[in-house]
Design an enzyme around this catalytic site. Sequence first.
Site, PDB file in Angstrom:
ATOM      1  N   HIS A  66       8.095   2.543  -3.685  1.00 36.19           N
ATOM      2  CA  HIS A  66       7.342   3.625  -3.049  1.00 36.19           C
ATOM      3  C   HIS A  66       6.471   4.417  -4.032  1.00 36.19           C
ATOM      4  O   HIS A  66       5.416   4.927  -3.675  1.00 36.19           O
ATOM      5  CB  HIS A  66       8.315   4.584  -2.356  1.00 36.19           C
ATOM      6  N   TYR A  75      11.966   8.288   4.426  1.00 37.09           N
ATOM      7  CA  TYR A  75      11.608   8.803   5.754  1.00 37.09           C
ATOM      8  C   TYR A  75      12.857   9.050   6.598  1.00 37.09           C
ATOM      9  O   TYR A  75      12.782   9.719   7.626  1.00 37.09           O
ATOM     10  CB  TYR A  75      10.711   7.814   6.505  1.00 37.09           C
ATOM     11  N   ASP A 121       5.742   0.707   9.770  1.00 38.88           N
ATOM     12  CA  ASP A 121       5.905   1.064   8.359  1.00 38.88           C
ATOM     13  C   ASP A 121       6.909   2.201   8.210  1.00 38.88           C
ATOM     14  O   ASP A 121       6.705   3.297   8.732  1.00 38.88           O
ATOM     15  CB  ASP A 121       4.551   1.485   7.778  1.00 38.88           C
TER      16      ASP A 121
END
Length: 557
Positions: free
Chosen positions: A115, A54, A49
């Site tokens: 997100h 990120y 994931d």
Amino acid sequence: MSSSSSPSVLLNTGVQMPLLGLGTYKLVGPEDVYQAVDAALAAGYRSFDSAAVYRNEADLGRVLKELLPKNGLTREDVFITSKLGPKDQGEGAMEGALRSLAQLDLGYIDLYLIHWPGTQGRVVTDQRNPGNRAESWAALEKLHAQGKLKAIGVSNYTPAHMRELIQSCKIPPALLQVEFHPRLCQTELRKVCEEYEVCFQAYSSLGKGELVTDPVVLEVSKNCERTPAQVLLRWAVQQGVPVLPKSSNPDRIKDNARLFDFTLSDTDMDRLSALDFLGKPTGYRKAELPSDQMSSSSHSVLLKTGVQMPLLGFGTYKLVSPEDVSRAVDAALLAGYRAFDSAAIYLNEAELGRALKQLLPKHGLTREDVFVTSKLGSKDQGERAMEGALHSLSDLDMGNRAESWAALEELHAQGKLKAIGVSNYTPAHMRELIQSCKIPPAVLQVEFHPKFCQTELRKVCEEYGVCFQAYSSLGKGDLVTDPVVLEVAKNCEHTPAQVLLRWAVQQGVPVLPKSSNPDRIKDNAKLFDFTLSDTDMDRLSALDCGHKFCRDASQVV
């Protein structure tokens, strides 16, 4: 992903998704990503994931292309999830999703999520948010139809967001990924997902590590001879909920995969589920996004009571008149502040309470959307503690230290004080309290800045799981003219105040800047659109000389 013996769930697209996946949040450098993915593949993980924010999609793609053959696997043997960043919400969604595809460079993405239901740079009450969500979803639907995104879904959506999406979409979401653990059982969200056949997936299964020390979790863990982390993850997968434990430690990655060779008893499952006392989501777990990708209202820390407290709060010291309080609170709410810090001795609790009751509806907020701190006055220490605390409650309308703490514990048990803590305590005071209390302190609020780094106190707080919060981050204004601070501020093109506040929040320390100037209030909230380099962090921390600008509690016996 091809079928395998790995336990999995069936998505509404007809694709199997592993129950266990590796969360890659905070895995950034190629070396860390390689080590973690290598250990995960060896331990049997087949799901990974990631997310645009990120900043590891490219590293993850490169590492998988290198490591899959080593493990006798192909691209079809793994399930890759990534997520659209909040900055790309709306008209930037197509470009953002294509960027994720290019970064991963794995041909396709198995599951791609929106997100966050909001848009970076816009307040949560912005009326354009629903339109942006719809535009993002339409872009994902197009890429799904082209086969580039095998399944699409969402993350951090509320029941209202889910119903809005399902009523308007052409392709229903395959999955909802949210915070889920025994203290946040998400009952309503799970019912919505079940009703519309949406897979419900968990992140933050360990409650950012807080739950591994919970007495019930520890007892269950001891009884079944498993680690607390394994117990918490098993609690989820035993309900058919996929999990995404994250770690860069190969041994921990391996341990976290050992979920399918034991079963929790019905009694233990019930005991763990009974820990749920939040009742509803506390909001987006902002720590899931890197700090420079977040709005000022989005980043929080989890207190040991299970309550989320914003990293950024508004200090109200020296704000006394109703007009000054109202003007400052209005500007703070507009800038995204959701925490307000008062005290009995500030003589503004009543004004703050009135201002919030008047202004919250104006900003589309409720009492539950803000975190209000106040403090027992020194004159009420001891036998007057209960009276003093009740006086603060009344004003806000919303004998010794031991006796004071006992009074606060009683009000906490009655639900009048949601969390209790201390301010200006020394390491000795903290140890004295922790050794004698029934309810441990949730927060310690003290002076903290580069010239007073409070190393010992922070270690004590870390040892006992107490949130460490800063006041006087600017050293009463003296530090904004320090040569090192000025040079760092010039290099990163931010104000000295923003640099000093960022230095704290980048360490996970909540801050409480205070001002009555609306422009300065707004500027002080701009902490999450930049990051200080390791060098700058070290240069600022090197200023530590034990210099206090505020009163010293070290002589209090």
